[in-house]
Scaffold this active site. Structure first.
Site, PDB file in Angstrom:
ATOM      1  N   GLY A 143      -1.198  -1.757  15.087  1.00  0.00           N
ATOM      2  CA  GLY A 143      -0.719  -1.766  13.759  1.00  0.00           C
ATOM      3  C   GLY A 143      -0.427  -0.527  13.321  1.00  0.00           C
ATOM      4  N   SER A 144       0.527  -0.200  12.333  1.00  0.00           N
ATOM      5  CA  SER A 144       0.930   1.081  11.967  1.00  0.00           C
ATOM      6  C   SER A 144       1.297   1.063  10.419  1.00  0.00           C
ATOM      7  CB  SER A 144       2.156   1.650  12.797  1.00  0.00           C
ATOM      8  OG  SER A 144       3.251   0.726  12.507  1.00  0.00           O
ATOM      9  N   GLY A 145       0.805   0.145   9.798  1.00  0.00           N
ATOM     10  CA  GLY A 145       0.900   0.236   8.307  1.00  0.00           C
ATOM     11  C   GLY A 145      -0.138   0.634   7.776  1.00  0.00           C
ATOM     12  N   GLY A 146      -0.122   0.347   6.235  1.00  0.00           N
ATOM     13  CA  GLY A 146      -0.983   1.076   5.333  1.00  0.00           C
ATOM     14  C   GLY A 146      -2.409   1.250   5.914  1.00  0.00           C
ATOM     15  N   MET A 147      -2.931  -0.066   6.331  1.00  0.00           N
ATOM     16  CA  MET A 147      -4.522  -0.146   6.680  1.00  0.00           C
ATOM     17  C   MET A 147      -4.640   0.676   8.033  1.00  0.00           C
ATOM     18  SD  MET A 147      -7.426  -1.196   5.540  1.00  0.00           S
ATOM     19  CE  MET A 147      -9.053  -1.418   6.252  1.00  0.00           C
ATOM     20  N   LYS A 182       0.716  -1.297   0.077  1.00  0.00           N
ATOM     21  CA  LYS A 182      -0.022  -0.054   0.004  1.00  0.00           C
ATOM     22  C   LYS A 182       0.771   1.070  -0.039  1.00  0.00           C
ATOM     23  CE  LYS A 182      -3.858  -2.177   2.473  1.00  0.00           C
ATOM     24  NZ  LYS A 182      -5.158  -1.636   1.858  1.00  0.00           N
TER      25      LYS A 182
END
Length: 273
Positions: A129-133, A70
């Site tokens: 979490g800390s990614g794209g989503m 992402k």
């Protein structure tokens, strides 16, 4: 699916580290029901730069983008639309005559689902979490009025940055989160993840004391987190709900056709059958 593939048939694809058949079945079902000369195919790219170049070079109409790509596709597209620019994360690419436009339909899907399930924005929220989503979800939470929040991420740099952007706090571990809304944006609980398939981002006792649980993992829809919450009678929002709404928005971007709510429900049911 289309009964005959010709030179005029338009191709849409998905790019994912763990492809599933859900999006493939969803889009192809709608193409068939609406008589559109399109076909949809899922891919697991080995080189994301080459994959995006292929979208442009082969005239592929559009692509869904899933973890872990992402953010990696950001420098590979031509036009970032507001939904993707605001959260620096892409889940949809549309090819208009060689110009690649980037969007994030996850964001709007999350906003709509929070409203549909009447989740109280006064609740404290904990996002794993800390990614794209996670970026899409956290932005949607703030847009929806959730002002008290915590981002739980082992990656301090991305976790702190995401939390600070939206006025939340950061923690490295999910220790003693507030018993409000718990949101999982990590792959924990996803089918095919080995030991992680049965893992949860929050301790069971914390989940059982929550007011609501939101798991963006779509395969399976009844993740360990969702099962634990439902057994305690807690309001749950599942990843398959997210996938259906965001896919309907993608479908419209690719084809210019807006499916009715009933058509989306049928496609979603077919995709999960």
């Amino acid at each position: 699916m289309v009964s005959r593939i010709t030179k005029d048939t338009r191709l849409c694809i998905s790019l994912s580290g763990r492809p599933s058949n859900i999006g493939t079945r969803f889009h192809n079902h709608l193409y068939e029901e609406l008589g559109l000369d399109y076909i949809y195919k899922a891919f697991r790219p080995t080189d994301i730069e080459d994959a995006v170049a292929g979208i442009r070079g082969l005239g592929i109409r559009g692509a869904g983008v899933s973890m872990p790509f992402k953010e990696a596709v950001l420098p590979l597209v031509d036009v970032l639309h507001d939904s993707a620019r605001a959260i620096e994360s892409v889940n949809t690419i549309v090819n208009d005559d060689g110009i690649l436009h980037a969007y994030n339909t996850d964001y709007q899907a999350v906003v709509d689902l929070l409203a549909e399930h009447a989740v109280d924005p006064a609740l404290p929220v904990t996002v794993a979490g800390s990614g794209g989503m996670a970026k899409a979800v956290t932005a949607a939470l703030r847009h929806s009025g959730f002002t008290s929040g915590t981002v739980v991420a082992r990656n301090e740099a991305t976790g702190r940055a995401l939390a600070q952007k939206y006025g939340y706090t950061w923690r490295a571990e999910a220790t003693d989160p507030a018993p409000g809304l718990l949101v999982n944006t990590t792959p924990l609980g996803m089918a095919g993840g080995g030991a992680d398939s049965e893992a949860m981002p929050f301790p069971a006792d914390v989940v059982q004391s929550a007011s609501a649980v939101f798991d963006v993992v779509a395969v399976p829809p009844d993740t360990p987190l969702v099962r634990t919450a439902r057994q305690s009678g807690i309001t749950t929002i599942t990843g398959d709900e997210v996938i259906a709404l965001q896919a309907a928005l993608q479908f419209e971007l690719y084809t210019g056709v807006r499916a009715t709510p009933e058509q989306v429900r049928r496609a979603s049911a077919y995709s999960r059958a």
